[in-house]
Write a protein that holds these residues in place. Structure first.
Motif, mmCIF file in Angstrom:
data_model
loop_
_atom_site.group_PDB
_atom_site.id
_atom_site.type_symbol
_atom_site.label_atom_id
_atom_site.label_comp_id
_atom_site.label_asym_id
_atom_site.label_seq_id
_atom_site.Cartn_x
_atom_site.Cartn_y
_atom_site.Cartn_z
ATOM 1 N N VAL A 14 -33.293 -34.346 -0.643
ATOM 2 C CA VAL A 14 -33.093 -35.466 0.276
ATOM 3 C C VAL A 14 -34.076 -36.550 -0.136
ATOM 4 O O VAL A 14 -35.294 -36.325 -0.143
ATOM 5 C CB VAL A 14 -33.333 -35.050 1.743
ATOM 6 C CG1 VAL A 14 -33.241 -36.247 2.666
ATOM 7 C CG2 VAL A 14 -32.334 -33.974 2.154
ATOM 8 N N ARG A 39 -33.723 -35.914 10.006
ATOM 9 C CA ARG A 39 -33.709 -34.550 10.540
ATOM 10 C C ARG A 39 -32.288 -34.009 10.573
ATOM 11 O O ARG A 39 -32.034 -32.861 10.222
ATOM 12 C CB ARG A 39 -34.340 -34.502 11.932
ATOM 13 C CG ARG A 39 -34.398 -33.089 12.478
ATOM 14 C CD ARG A 39 -35.140 -33.019 13.808
ATOM 15 N NE ARG A 39 -35.256 -31.646 14.232
ATOM 16 C CZ ARG A 39 -36.213 -30.803 13.854
ATOM 17 N NH1 ARG A 39 -37.162 -31.215 13.039
ATOM 18 N NH2 ARG A 39 -36.237 -29.556 14.277
ATOM 19 N N CYS A 42 -31.237 -33.081 7.013
ATOM 20 C CA CYS A 42 -31.898 -31.860 6.539
ATOM 21 C C CYS A 42 -31.396 -30.636 7.293
ATOM 22 O O CYS A 42 -31.163 -29.584 6.688
ATOM 23 C CB CYS A 42 -33.408 -31.996 6.677
ATOM 24 S SG CYS A 42 -34.122 -33.166 5.495
ATOM 25 N N ARG A 43 -31.234 -30.762 8.580
ATOM 26 C CA ARG A 43 -30.754 -29.628 9.380
ATOM 27 C C ARG A 43 -29.377 -29.184 8.908
ATOM 28 O O ARG A 43 -29.095 -27.994 8.767
ATOM 29 C CB ARG A 43 -30.725 -30.020 10.858
ATOM 30 C CG ARG A 43 -30.435 -28.891 11.813
ATOM 31 C CD ARG A 43 -30.523 -29.328 13.264
ATOM 32 N NE ARG A 43 -29.749 -30.508 13.578
ATOM 33 C CZ ARG A 43 -28.424 -30.541 13.701
ATOM 34 N NH1 ARG A 43 -27.713 -29.448 13.515
ATOM 35 N NH2 ARG A 43 -27.803 -31.670 14.013
ATOM 36 N N LEU A 53 -34.579 -26.751 0.061
ATOM 37 C CA LEU A 53 -34.250 -28.129 0.419
ATOM 38 C C LEU A 53 -35.527 -28.928 0.239
ATOM 39 O O LEU A 53 -36.518 -28.709 0.937
ATOM 40 C CB LEU A 53 -33.732 -28.242 1.848
ATOM 41 C CG LEU A 53 -33.319 -29.654 2.259
ATOM 42 C CD1 LEU A 53 -32.164 -30.157 1.380
ATOM 43 C CD2 LEU A 53 -32.922 -29.705 3.711
ATOM 44 N N VAL A 55 -37.531 -32.500 0.152
ATOM 45 C CA VAL A 55 -37.509 -33.847 0.715
ATOM 46 C C VAL A 55 -38.535 -34.672 -0.041
ATOM 47 O O VAL A 55 -39.720 -34.347 -0.052
ATOM 48 C CB VAL A 55 -37.823 -33.836 2.228
ATOM 49 C CG1 VAL A 55 -37.768 -35.250 2.795
ATOM 50 C CG2 VAL A 55 -36.857 -32.917 2.973
ATOM 51 N N LEU A 68 -39.455 -33.867 10.695
ATOM 52 C CA LEU A 68 -38.863 -32.643 10.152
ATOM 53 C C LEU A 68 -39.633 -31.384 10.544
ATOM 54 O O LEU A 68 -39.366 -30.303 10.025
ATOM 55 C CB LEU A 68 -38.762 -32.756 8.630
ATOM 56 C CG LEU A 68 -37.884 -33.912 8.150
ATOM 57 C CD1 LEU A 68 -37.991 -34.075 6.641
ATOM 58 C CD2 LEU A 68 -36.455 -33.715 8.586
ATOM 59 N N CYS A 73 -38.254 -27.061 5.009
ATOM 60 C CA CYS A 73 -38.124 -28.018 3.907
ATOM 61 C C CYS A 73 -39.398 -27.985 3.073
ATOM 62 O O CYS A 73 -40.473 -27.690 3.579
ATOM 63 C CB CYS A 73 -37.950 -29.439 4.439
ATOM 64 S SG CYS A 73 -36.545 -29.689 5.510
#
Length: 84
Positions: A14, A39, A42-43, A53, A55, A68, A73
């Motif tokens: 992300v 958020r 990512c969720r 994941l 970021v 977050l 993450c």
């Protein structure tokens, strides 16, 4: 010959380091359906099974990371983008 199915993890990235200059404020922190956009993204990535994941943080990194909290993450700081 028997074919075996191997499932390898699929990671996601992300990109959350931008300054949102045209927007005038950090669009990733704006609410969408009751939660910050970053958020939500990512969720949903985590729910889809992305692992890891990652970021990428930059502009307002502390605020984005705070949004977050509690999500699994990994964070990487892009030092070439404006800091906190």
């Amino acid at each position: 010959m028997t074919m075996r199915s191997a499932t390898a993890p699929i990671g996601g990235i992300v990109l959350a380091a931008g300054e949102s200059r045209r927007m005038g404020r950090n669009k990733l922190l704006l609410p969408l359906a009751g939660e910050p956009l970053v958020r939500r993204a990512c969720r949903r990535g985590l729910a889809a099974g992305l692992d890891p994941l990652i970021v990428v943080l930059g502009h307002e990194s502390e605020r984005v990371q705070e949004a977050l909290t509690g999500l699994d993450c990994r964070f990487i700081l892009n030092a070439d983008v404006g800091g906190p």
